[in-house]
Design a protein around this motif. Structure first.
Motif, PDB file in Angstrom:
ATOM      1  N   THR A 755       0.819  -1.214   0.000  1.00 18.81           N
ATOM      2  CA  THR A 755       0.000   0.000   0.000  1.00 18.81           C
ATOM      3  C   THR A 755       0.850   1.259   0.000  1.00 18.81           C
ATOM      4  N   LYS A 756       1.915   1.256   0.782  1.00 23.52           N
ATOM      5  CA  LYS A 756       2.743   2.450   0.935  1.00 23.52           C
ATOM      6  C   LYS A 756       4.219   2.080   0.785  1.00 23.52           C
ATOM      7  N   ILE A 757       5.016   3.114   0.442  1.00 22.08           N
ATOM      8  CA  ILE A 757       6.440   2.892   0.198  1.00 22.08           C
ATOM      9  C   ILE A 757       7.233   3.945   0.977  1.00 22.08           C
ATOM     10  N   GLN A 758       8.377   3.493   1.531  1.00 28.89           N
ATOM     11  CA  GLN A 758       9.270   4.396   2.260  1.00 28.89           C
ATOM     12  C   GLN A 758      10.705   4.057   1.870  1.00 28.89           C
ATOM     13  N   GLY A 759      11.472   5.077   1.527  1.00 31.66           N
ATOM     14  CA  GLY A 759      12.862   4.817   1.159  1.00 31.66           C
ATOM     15  C   GLY A 759      13.508   6.033   0.547  1.00 31.66           C
ATOM     16  N   TYR A 760      14.818   5.905   0.288  1.00 33.39           N
ATOM     17  CA  TYR A 760      15.587   7.035  -0.239  1.00 33.39           C
ATOM     18  C   TYR A 760      15.089   7.493  -1.618  1.00 33.39           C
ATOM     19  N   ARG A 764      15.050  11.215   1.548  1.00 29.96           N
ATOM     20  CA  ARG A 764      15.854  10.868   2.702  1.00 29.96           C
ATOM     21  C   ARG A 764      15.283  11.577   3.938  1.00 29.96           C
ATOM     22  N   PRO A 765      15.698  11.163   5.132  1.00 32.23           N
ATOM     23  CA  PRO A 765      15.278  11.906   6.325  1.00 32.23           C
ATOM     24  C   PRO A 765      15.665  13.372   6.191  1.00 32.23           C
ATOM     25  N   MET A 766      14.746  14.285   6.482  1.00 30.78           N
ATOM     26  CA  MET A 766      14.964  15.711   6.267  1.00 30.78           C
ATOM     27  C   MET A 766      14.581  16.502   7.518  1.00 30.78           C
ATOM     28  N   THR A 767      15.014  17.746   7.531  1.00 27.31           N
ATOM     29  CA  THR A 767      14.723  18.597   8.683  1.00 27.31           C
ATOM     30  C   THR A 767      13.240  18.959   8.716  1.00 27.31           C
ATOM     31  N   THR A 768      12.851  19.554   9.818  1.00 30.82           N
ATOM     32  CA  THR A 768      11.452  19.962   9.991  1.00 30.82           C
ATOM     33  C   THR A 768      11.044  20.956   8.906  1.00 30.82           C
ATOM     34  N   ALA A 769      11.922  21.896   8.606  1.00 30.42           N
ATOM     35  CA  ALA A 769      11.612  22.912   7.591  1.00 30.42           C
ATOM     36  C   ALA A 769      11.477  22.283   6.219  1.00 30.42           C
ATOM     37  N   ASP A 770      12.391  21.341   5.887  1.00 31.78           N
ATOM     38  CA  ASP A 770      12.326  20.698   4.572  1.00 31.78           C
ATOM     39  C   ASP A 770      11.081  19.846   4.439  1.00 31.78           C
ATOM     40  N   ALA A 771      10.691  19.150   5.511  1.00 34.27           N
ATOM     41  CA  ALA A 771       9.474  18.342   5.453  1.00 34.27           C
ATOM     42  C   ALA A 771       8.256  19.233   5.221  1.00 34.27           C
ATOM     43  N   HIS A 772       8.219  20.350   5.915  1.00 36.32           N
ATOM     44  CA  HIS A 772       7.094  21.276   5.732  1.00 36.32           C
ATOM     45  C   HIS A 772       7.075  21.830   4.310  1.00 36.32           C
ATOM     46  N   ALA A 773       8.245  22.147   3.780  1.00 31.07           N
ATOM     47  CA  ALA A 773       8.311  22.679   2.413  1.00 31.07           C
ATOM     48  C   ALA A 773       7.880  21.633   1.408  1.00 31.07           C
TER      49      ALA A 773
END
Length: 781
Positions: A755-760, A764-773
């Motif tokens: 159903t869902k996919i997670q990976g690079y 990649r893991p990002m900062t709070t600001a990058d996730a919001h952007a």
């Protein structure tokens, strides 16, 4: 001088005057002990001596007042007082003489002091009569004669004092009458002096005899009192007595009862042979009985002697005290004493001593005995320039057994482990239990390095075989860390610490292996210690931060949630890998306050995202087993304003192994709040379907190892992913594939039905600001 039954000086039937006086040592006996008895009361006569001499001196001064110059009489009076003060001071040193012995120096010093007292009267008798009348001369002699008689009466116990004073003053008095021409009075003076002296010697003999008798009675009383007091205070049960052939005499009923016999049956029996039982015939007499026999042979007193007796075929412990007996002539006639049966007390003491050194569950030596054994091994190594070794053993996966099946099964498993350890030990290798699921082996001679490796490998091999406990087949393993002494430490504490460091390394590498101590392990431990210290202050210093990795819809590739990932940028250590500090936080339980901070921070961040995007927070077993964890979730949602349906709690199967009931209860409470729950790393652990049946998970996450295997055409990985997807669909759960890094992997996962996919590939893991952007940009597009 012979001695009586109690070892005291005994006065012979005939004792010469010189021996009484102290000028000659008796042929047998203790001179210093006799003198101590004589002088024990001398200090009490000091006041009488001072008063009589003082009164006589005043009368003599009055007698010659007006005849002799005042200065001469005054000087003479000062001389008398000075000599009296001096002898009184010496007499007072004999106040404690009865408790000790007298030295020749004290004897001589006292005699000289008395002689000094006679000097003023010698001067008076020689020079005063020539300046006065005959009446004054007779008056002065009368005063001197009174002092001679008084000295003989007051100090007769110490006749040397009478001898010195009477002889000096008496002869001088006779000489003064010779000078004045009164020969008759000179003879009378000598006769008077000799009469007084003779009476003093007889009085001294009587006094000394009385003192010896008194001391003898006192010491006999003391011995009897000691025995009776010991009998009463120690609750001794019976009295015993043997003759000079060590045969029992006057057997009391209570002693006979202790022997299990009648008094008449044991009367005249040899004491040692009787209590030795059958061991006397075999010659295997206990060491304690040998000790008792030697003391009886040497005729020396003893007290509280612990003796192993064999009575009625049973081993008993007796506590005996005894003292030799002598008759009035000083001849040895046997022993008498008291005894008690202390078998029960001895057994209790032995049991306490056993419990102090042995583990009650396994019967193995405990930590105390292991440390003593290691200390002996180190001393042996130092003495003979060899090596010893210390191995620490920790059971792998034992905690899971204990938590899932209970402590009773865990205890039975530990007992089985101890049996296997005992089977591989020898005289050179002693094993024991340190506590919990930790064991240890002390190797006395480890010069052969292969022997240490062999023991460690054997331990791992034997302890890894399956165990059957209460119809459960259990599989555990063992990790071993070793340190060699004195190379890796010349003290017990250092060697145990270094072996523990090696064990920690073996556990850190996955367990089931043996590691030797190397110096770098100490550096690793020090780094771990400093990391722990820094981690404790990381929240306060605001060194922790969250990164967010996007999770996308497998078909639309739209971001549906973010997984919150913890990062630590330390001011002291720089960026620290999560793989390094997360296990440290788990071991030290710092994960609980850190996890609380992560939960609150993730909710505060997610509330700013669009309303259909969730945030997933990983929760450790330590957190989930905190009884207020559900309330913690409530506080995080309330403080941030995040709706409950937007928070997803991720757990692994390991949380159910420690306390499955409490874990289920806590997760049910979280589900009741409206939050969702994801099961992470499914397929890599125990993968019990019971978890899926008992709890309503919203998502099953497929581990990255299966994704990588499937991309490499691993049929096993493909089969596992298909099975997980099919099971999730039937249970109305979603699936998330982790570790997708390429477009081909994403297409494969999509085709497999995840159903869902997670990976690079998607971020990649990002900062709070990058996730919001990211979510803002995609929604705007």
């Amino acid at each position: 001088m012979s001695k009586n039954a109690n070892g005291l000086p005994k006065l012979p039937l005939r004792l010469s005057p010189l021996q009484i006086i102290g000028l000659r040592t008796p042929s047998q006996g203790d001179w210093s002990r006799l003198r101590a008895l004589q002088y024990s009361d001398l200090h009490r006569a000091s006041t009488i001596r001072l008063a009589s001499h003082g009164l006589a001196a005043i009368l003599a001064t009055t007698l010659y007042a007006g005849t002799l110059p005042a200065w001469l009489l005054g000087g003479w009076l000062v001389m008398v007082v000075a000599s009296l003060v001096h002898v009184g001071k010496i007499d007072r040193t004999f106040a404690d003489i009865a408790k000790r012995t007298m030295t020749q120096y004290e004897f001589n010093r006292q005699a000289v002091a008395v002689a000094l007292c006679s000097v003023p009267w010698v001067l008076a008798l020689l020079f005063f009569p020539g300046q006065g009348t005959a009446a004054q001369h007779f008056g002065l002699w009368t005063l001197a004669a009174m002092l001679i008689a008084g000295s003989g009466a007051a100090t007769s116990a110490a006749p040397i004092s009478t001898l010195v004073f009477d002889l000096v003053v008496g002869v001088t008095g006779a000489a003064s009458f010779v000078i004045s021409g009164d020969l008759l009075f000179a003879v009378a003076s000598l006769a008077f002096m000799l009469t007084i002296f003779s009476a003093s010697v007889d009085s001294a003999r009587t006094h000394l005899s009385a003192k010896i008798a008194e001391a003898g009675v006192a010491e006999k009383d003391e011995v009897v009192s000691l025995l009776l007091r010991e009998f009463e205070e120690k609750e001794s049960d019976w009295l015993w007595q043997v003759d000079n052939n060590r045969r029992l005499r006057a057997v009391s009923p209570r002693f006979a009862y202790a022997l299990g016999r009648e008094p008449g049956e044991v009367e005249g029996e040899r004491f040692i042979r009787l209590i030795a039982g059958d061991s006397f015939e075999t010659g295997e007499i206990s060491r304690s009985l040998h000790d008792l026999a030697e003391r009886l042979k040497r005729r020396e007193s003893f007290s509280n002697l612990m003796v192993q007796a064999h009575v009625g075929g049973q081993r008993r412990w007796w506590e005996l005290s005894g003292t030799p007996m002598r008759d009035d002539s000083g001849n040895y006639i046997g022993f008498r004493g008291v005894g008690s049966d202390v078998t029960e007390q001895r057994d209790r003491d032995d049991k306490i001593a056993y419990l102090a050194r042995y583990d009650t569950l396994t019967g193995l030596p405990n930590r105390l005995m292991l440390t003593e054994s290691l200390g002996e091994a180190l001393r042996y190594s130092e003495q003979w320039k060899t090596r010893c070794a210390f191995l620490m053993i920790d059971l792998d996966r034992f905690k899971a057994v204990n938590d899932s099946l209970g402590h009773q099964v865990g205890d039975q498993l530990l007992a089985l482990v101890s049996e296997r350890l005992q089977s591989i030990t020898s005289e050179n290798a002693h094993c024991g239990r340190l506590g919990g699921d930790e064991f240890a082996v002390v190797i006395r001679d480890a010069d052969d390095r292969n022997f240490v490796e062999h023991i460690a490998d054997t331990i791992i091999h034997k302890l890894s075989h399956p165990y059957v406990v209460d119809n459960h087949t259990l599989y555990i393993g063992a990790s071993v860390g070793s340190a060699i002494g004195p190379r890796d430490g010349n003290s017990v504490e250092t060697l145990m610490r270094n072996a523990d460091l090696a064990l920690y390394r073996a556990k850190d590498e996955g367990g089931g292996m043996h590691f030797n101590y190397v110096p770098s392990l100490h550096a690793d431990a020090e780094e771990r210690r400093t990391l722990e210290l820094s981690l404790r202050n990381a929240i306060g210093k605001k060194e922790l931060e969250l990164n967010f990795q996007p999770v996308v819809n497998a078909n639309s590739e739209e971001v549906v949630s973010f997984e919150a990932l913890l990062r630590w940028n330390s001011t002291e250590h720089g960026f620290v890998s999560p793989g390094k500090f997360i296990p440290l936080a788990e071991d030290t339980r710092l994960i609980v306050p850190i996890g609380t901070w992560v939960l609150h921070e993730a909710c505060r961040t997610a509330v700013r995202w669009p309303g259909d995007i969730k945030v997933a927070v990983n929760v450790s077993g330590e957190q989930l087993l905190e009884r207020d964890f559900a309330q913690n979730v409530v506080r995080a949602l309330a403080d941030s304003g995040l709706p409950a349906h937007r928070l997803e709690i991720e757990v692994t199967e390991s949380v159910f192994l420690r306390d499955g009931r409490l874990a289920n209860q806590t997760l049910e409470e979280i589900l009741a709040l409206g939050c969702s729950i994801a099961l992470d790393d499914f397929g890599t652990g125990y993968s019990s379907l019971g978890y899926l049946r008992d709890l309503r998970f919203s998502t099953i996450k497929v581990d990255r190892s299966f994704v990588q295997g499937a991309s490499e055409d691993s049929q096993e990985s493909l089969a596992i992913i298909r099975a997980v997807v099919a099971m999730a669909q039937s249970l109305e759960m979603t699936t998330t594939a982790e570790g997708v890094e390429t477009a081909e992997q994403a297409a494969m996962i999509r085709d497999l039905g995840c159903t869902k996919i997670q990976g690079y590939y998607f971020g990649r893991p990002m900062t709070t600001a990058d996730a919001h952007a990211l979510v803002t940009k995609r929604r705007a597009a």
